[in-house]
Enzyme design. Structure first.
Site, PDB file in Angstrom:
ATOM      1  N   HIS A 306      28.976  45.073  39.834  1.00  0.00           N
ATOM      2  CA  HIS A 306      30.189  44.261  39.690  1.00  0.00           C
ATOM      3  C   HIS A 306      30.109  42.914  40.366  1.00  0.00           C
ATOM      4  O   HIS A 306      31.103  42.189  40.384  1.00  0.00           O
ATOM      5  CB  HIS A 306      31.391  44.998  40.286  1.00  0.00           C
ATOM      6  CG  HIS A 306      31.920  46.071  39.405  1.00  0.00           C
ATOM      7  ND1 HIS A 306      32.863  45.819  38.438  1.00  0.00           N
ATOM      8  CD2 HIS A 306      31.640  47.377  39.318  1.00  0.00           C
ATOM      9  CE1 HIS A 306      33.148  46.949  37.807  1.00  0.00           C
ATOM     10  NE2 HIS A 306      32.410  47.914  38.313  1.00  0.00           N
ATOM     11  N   LYS A 486      44.972  36.902  42.036  1.00  0.00           N
ATOM     12  CA  LYS A 486      43.710  37.623  42.202  1.00  0.00           C
ATOM     13  C   LYS A 486      43.443  37.731  43.690  1.00  0.00           C
ATOM     14  O   LYS A 486      44.093  37.055  44.475  1.00  0.00           O
ATOM     15  CB  LYS A 486      42.571  36.878  41.510  1.00  0.00           C
ATOM     16  CG  LYS A 486      42.561  35.365  41.830  1.00  0.00           C
ATOM     17  CD  LYS A 486      41.512  34.598  41.041  1.00  0.00           C
ATOM     18  CE  LYS A 486      41.887  34.350  39.606  1.00  0.00           C
ATOM     19  NZ  LYS A 486      41.037  35.062  38.662  1.00  0.00           N
ATOM     20  N   ARG A 487      42.481  38.559  44.088  1.00  0.00           N
ATOM     21  CA  ARG A 487      42.154  38.625  45.505  1.00  0.00           C
ATOM     22  C   ARG A 487      41.825  37.244  46.045  1.00  0.00           C
ATOM     23  O   ARG A 487      41.333  36.379  45.332  1.00  0.00           O
ATOM     24  CB  ARG A 487      40.963  39.559  45.725  1.00  0.00           C
ATOM     25  CG  ARG A 487      41.324  41.022  45.753  1.00  0.00           C
ATOM     26  CD  ARG A 487      42.385  41.359  46.780  1.00  0.00           C
ATOM     27  NE  ARG A 487      41.955  41.078  48.142  1.00  0.00           N
ATOM     28  CZ  ARG A 487      41.290  41.935  48.903  1.00  0.00           C
ATOM     29  NH1 ARG A 487      40.985  43.138  48.462  1.00  0.00           N
ATOM     30  NH2 ARG A 487      40.938  41.607  50.129  1.00  0.00           N
ATOM     31  N   LYS A 492      36.606  32.430  44.477  1.00  0.00           N
ATOM     32  CA  LYS A 492      37.634  32.306  43.441  1.00  0.00           C
ATOM     33  C   LYS A 492      38.350  30.954  43.536  1.00  0.00           C
ATOM     34  O   LYS A 492      39.050  30.540  42.639  1.00  0.00           O
ATOM     35  CB  LYS A 492      38.631  33.457  43.539  1.00  0.00           C
ATOM     36  CG  LYS A 492      38.041  34.824  43.141  1.00  0.00           C
ATOM     37  CD  LYS A 492      39.068  35.934  43.302  1.00  0.00           C
ATOM     38  CE  LYS A 492      38.554  37.322  42.962  1.00  0.00           C
ATOM     39  NZ  LYS A 492      38.534  37.635  41.532  1.00  0.00           N
ATOM     40  N   THR A 593      39.279  40.100  34.900  1.00  0.00           N
ATOM     41  CA  THR A 593      40.066  40.756  33.852  1.00  0.00           C
ATOM     42  C   THR A 593      41.466  40.158  33.812  1.00  0.00           C
ATOM     43  O   THR A 593      42.141  40.247  32.792  1.00  0.00           O
ATOM     44  CB  THR A 593      40.180  42.276  34.095  1.00  0.00           C
ATOM     45  OG1 THR A 593      40.588  42.492  35.450  1.00  0.00           O
ATOM     46  CG2 THR A 593      38.855  42.975  33.830  1.00  0.00           C
ATOM     47  N   LYS A 597      44.193  39.508  30.599  1.00  0.00           N
ATOM     48  CA  LYS A 597      45.618  39.874  30.542  1.00  0.00           C
ATOM     49  C   LYS A 597      46.459  38.646  30.230  1.00  0.00           C
ATOM     50  O   LYS A 597      47.418  38.703  29.460  1.00  0.00           O
ATOM     51  CB  LYS A 597      46.074  40.448  31.889  1.00  0.00           C
ATOM     52  CG  LYS A 597      45.347  41.684  32.345  1.00  0.00           C
ATOM     53  CD  LYS A 597      45.641  41.947  33.844  1.00  0.00           C
ATOM     54  CE  LYS A 597      44.656  42.911  34.439  1.00  0.00           C
ATOM     55  NZ  LYS A 597      44.689  42.932  35.918  1.00  0.00           N
TER      56      LYS A 597
HETATM   57  C1  PLP Z   1      43.876  42.464  36.870  1.00  0.00           C
HETATM   58  C2  PLP Z   1      44.169  42.562  38.298  1.00  0.00           C
HETATM   59  C3  PLP Z   1      43.267  42.048  39.231  1.00  0.00           C
HETATM   60  C4  PLP Z   1      41.990  41.340  38.824  1.00  0.00           C
HETATM   61  O1  PLP Z   1      42.228  39.964  38.702  1.00  0.00           O
HETATM   62  P1  PLP Z   1      41.020  38.933  38.524  1.00  0.00           P
HETATM   63  O2  PLP Z   1      41.704  37.650  38.199  1.00  0.00           O
HETATM   64  O3  PLP Z   1      40.207  39.425  37.388  1.00  0.00           O
HETATM   65  O4  PLP Z   1      40.296  38.894  39.804  1.00  0.00           O
HETATM   66  C5  PLP Z   1      43.568  42.144  40.574  1.00  0.00           C
HETATM   67  N1  PLP Z   1      44.716  42.724  40.983  1.00  0.00           N
HETATM   68  C6  PLP Z   1      45.617  43.220  40.110  1.00  0.00           C
HETATM   69  C7  PLP Z   1      46.869  43.822  40.633  1.00  0.00           C
HETATM   70  C8  PLP Z   1      45.380  43.168  38.745  1.00  0.00           C
HETATM   71  O5  PLP Z   1      46.271  43.672  37.898  1.00  0.00           O
END
Ligand code: PLP
Length: 746
Positions: A306, A486-487, A492, A593, A597
């Site tokens: 990952h 995101k984290r 990032k 991901t 979304k």
């Molecule tokens: C989808 C999701 C992530 C992943 O987000 P990225 O932008 O792909 O890092 C992290 N936390 C939550 C709660 C999510 O739903």
């Protein structure tokens, strides 16, 4: 029917019940219905082993997948209750941290929906990662309590012994049903320490890290900045794998010598990778020779990588193995001997000269498949990061671009958009996501464009209501919603977004008048020991206050940092988004991901050519995405040559200098903390490991263009339609079908 079921669960009158009581009634009714759904089955089975499953609330998901949502809502309404209150009451299980855990959750949903014989195996963390609370513009951490009310977690009678050094522990299995859409159900099996002691946790998230007989499943990713913390994490991994293997071996005890014909263990990142050694040991204990055990295990396990961040590729000192179970050490040495016969390249060895075991190496050598999670990521693994392995095992490496479940991220979280899509293209997309493509034919239809824009506005209003009710935050729904959720991690680059915001503030103070208000949303947790990440949070919260208190600036902008970002918050934020910030340093984000979304919900991506952004661009075409920044090959070269010097950008670009220096301006120092602000300022100038400044100019230019384009509402709506219509590829049903076709063959 549902009416009778609801009324028969309790003698008490529904009308006089509290929300908590009604919740319990609904929970029981839904659970009874789930009992009747057929479990996935078959001769060959995949076990998805993962340290995280970020599953989100389950009530809505389950009611909708069972097709009883509306009926239950109607009965509750007749009795004076609002179904959304009951949904709000449902706790969000705190079993994950970010994208990797959310992926595991989406995968279970698709496994159940497609009827694949597979289950999830993980740990039952009592307090999750942590709950984020902002105090004085700083992130603080407290325990995230989710097990204090009846929930979906079911205790079983299954208990396995687990010996860790001289401590004898008991591992109890818990279960959560995972319901597919118009499909079957599967099970997430979570192991928990019988002798867990929640009272160990004092202030914040602190606890006695040595007491593993009491603390093992309290938290996900406990602080590992100390030796004790590291050993605790190692013990957690051991406990998870050992418990999972006890269950697997018990279920397949008659076919051990042909285990690989009946079982696939998908290793989600390196956390469960010691399954390789433990399974070899278990087979030997059951009479299988070492050579045969290695062969069987190598044909049973498959590994998903990952990340290419070096610090995330775990290594464990061999004496940690020894402390937990000394019998593992000779096995590891024998495995190292096998590796040595295959290659002498130091990069692929299992045990290095410091006696550390390289867990990715273990997982790659002794498995039959290694996959990356987006086309670019896999390419980087094969061509550079894991090149020596890929040269050794060219046929084992493969790509499986991540996906998301459209049930949760479209059908449940954006019901308005879903029913509009149905009205135009029918509901085939609910079973086959690529059927969304038919929506593209409407891209020039004025009425459809207007509807899409109206739905976006109404989702902004929904978010506004939610933020007002839960966080006492007021937002302007006529604003552009620019969202980065995101984290928090330097790769990032939330800090790049921050520099844009500062630059925009300075421009406005210089007389620039933007055509529209922009709201910059952030949602991010920082690892408790990650100092710079917490400094970035502090800076953004401080900036947020400065803007809010400035009459002029606040006419044009607002920063909203949503506290404790999790799946529930994501479900409100994502449908409301206009601009999806996917601005990682090229080559560093494996896939992402969140980007998927957001596009599915009609947000336009502002991003680098990183991770799955590359594939999003391929699907929507370059007119329907905002791409900026240096490409991955150039970035990789900079790392190889070590020739990036942030100070040069700072010295040579007055705009960069002004934005960075604003961090330590009198205004910032008055509202924030000098320690945090000065440290981040210094980091930008002296290190900037993830090359924020290299992309600054390009980012500002493209982001300005993007915001200006927003004013041409018809063209913007057209781009939204193209994004929605081309999101089908990113369904986790497709990803899981690919895994099954190429790897699992269940
Ligand atoms: C989808 C999701 C992530 C992943 O987000 P990225 O932008 O792909 O890092 C992290 N936390 C939550 C709660 C999510 O739903």
């Amino acid at each position: 029917m549902i009416r009778n079921e609801i009324l028969s669960v309790s003698d008490k009158d529904l009308k006089s019940m509290s929300t908590a009581e009604v919740y319990e009634v609904v929970l029981e009714v839904v659970q009874n219905r789930i009992k009747e759904v057929e479990h996935v089955k078959g001769d060959r089975k995949v076990y998805y082993m993962s340290a995280e499953f970020l599953i989100g609330k389950l009530l809505t998901n389950n009611m909708m997948n069972l097709g009883i949502y509306d009926e239950i809502g109607a009965v509750l309404k007749e009795n004076g209750h609002d179904i959304s209150d009951i949904e709000g009451f449902d706790p969000e299980p705190s079993l994950g941290n970010g994208g990797l855990g959310r992926l595991a959750a989406c995968f279970l949903d698709s496994i159940a929906t497609l009827g694949i014989n597979g289950e999830g195996l993980g740990l039952n963390y009592h307090f999750g990662l942590f709950k984020q609370v902002f105090r004085n513009h700083l992130q603080t951490e407290t325990k995230d309590v989710w097990l204090d009310i009846p929930s979906w977690l079911r205790k079983t009678d299954v208990v396995y012994p687990v010996q860790i050094g001289d401590v004898s522990l008991k591992s109890r299995m818990y279960e959560i049903d995972v319901l597919g859409y118009r499909g079957k159900k599967t099970t997430l099996r979570l192991f928990d320490l019988e002798s867990i002691d929640e009272t160990l946790v004092g202030e914040g998230i602190r606890f006695d890290q040595e007491a593993i007989d009491k603390n093992l499943t309290l938290f996900l990713y406990p602080d590992d900045s100390t030796e004790t913390g590291l050993r605790l994490r190692f013990a957690q991994q051991y406990f998870m794998v050992k418990s999972g293997l006890s269950y697997i071996l018990e279920s397949h005890k008659d076919v051990l010598t042909e285990l690989h014909k009946h079982v696939v263990i998908q290793i989600n990142d390196t956390h469960p990778s010691m399954v390789v050694v433990l399974l070899i040991q278990a087979l030997q204990e059951r009479g299988v020779s070492f050579e045969d055990a290695v062969e069987i295990v190598s044909n049973t396990c498959a590994y998903t990588n990952h990340t290419i961040l070096a610090e995330a590729l775990e290594t464990w000192p061999i004496n940690y193995f020894e402390a937990v179970d000394a019998d593992l050490v000779p096995i590891l040495h024998k495995l190292q001997d096998i590796v040595a016969t295959r290659s002498t390249d130091p990069k692929v060895q299992l045990i290095d000269e410091n006696n550390k075991v390289h867990m990715a190496s273990l997982a790659i050598h002794f498995s039959f498949s290694t996959n990356g999670v987006a086309a670019l990521h896999t390419e980087i693994l094969v061509k550079s990061e894991l090149k020596e392995f890929a040269d050794l095992y060219p046929t084992r490496f493969n790509n499986k671009t991540n996906g998301i479940t459209f049930r949760r991220w479209l059908q449940f979280s954006n019901r308005e958009l879903t029913s509009f899509l149905e009205s135009r293209i029918g509901d085939e997309f609910k079973d086959e996501a690529t059927a969304l493509k038919a929506f593209e034919a409407f891209k020039d239809d004025k009425e459809v464009q207007d509807s899409i824009l109206a739905i976006k506005t109404s989702q902004k209003e929904r978010l506004a209501k939610h933020l007002a009710a839960t966080k006492n935050i007021t937002i302007n729904t006529n604003s552009i919603f620019d969202i980065q959720i995101k984290r928090l991690h330097e790769y990032k680059r939330q800090q790049l977004n921050m520099l844009y915001i500062i630059d925009l503030m300075l421009r406005i103070r210089d007389g620039y008048k933007p055509s529209r208000h922009v709201t910059f949303f952030f949602g991010s947790k920082a690892a408790p020991a990650y100092i710079i990440a917490k400094d970035i949070i502090h800076s953004l919260l401080t900036l947020s206050e400065i803007i809010a208190n400035d009459k002029e600036l606040s006419q044009y902008m607002q920063i909203v940092f949503v506290e404790n970002y999790n799946v529930t918050e994501a479900e409100y934020l994502i449908p409301a988004c206009d601009v999806s910030e996917q601005i990682s340093l090229a080559s560093k984000e494996a896939s992402g991901t969140g980007n998927m979304k957001l596009m599915l919900n009609g947000a336009l991506t502002l991003g680098t050519l990183d991770g799955a952004n590359v594939e999003i661009k391929d699907h929507v075409g370059e007119d329907n995405i905002y791409i900026f920044g240096k490409h991955s090959d150039e970035i990789i070269e900079h790392y190889e040559k070590a020739d990036y010097v942030s100070r040069e950008y700072y010295d040579n670009d007055p705009r960069i200098k002004a934005a960075v220096d604003f961090l330590i301006s009198d205004e910032m120092l008055a509202a924030g903390n000098k320690d945090n602000l000065a440290r981040l300022h210094h980091e930008f100038i002296t290190k900037d490991w993830f090359m924020t400044l290299i992309d600054f100019e390009d980012y500002v230019t493209v982001k300005d263009t993007c915001f200006n384009d927003y004013e041409d509402r018809a063209t913007w709506a057209k781009k939204m339609i193209v994004n929605i219509a081309n999101a089908g590829f990113f369904s986790s049903d497709r990803t899981i079908a690919d895994y099954n076709r190429d790897i699992w063959k269940v």
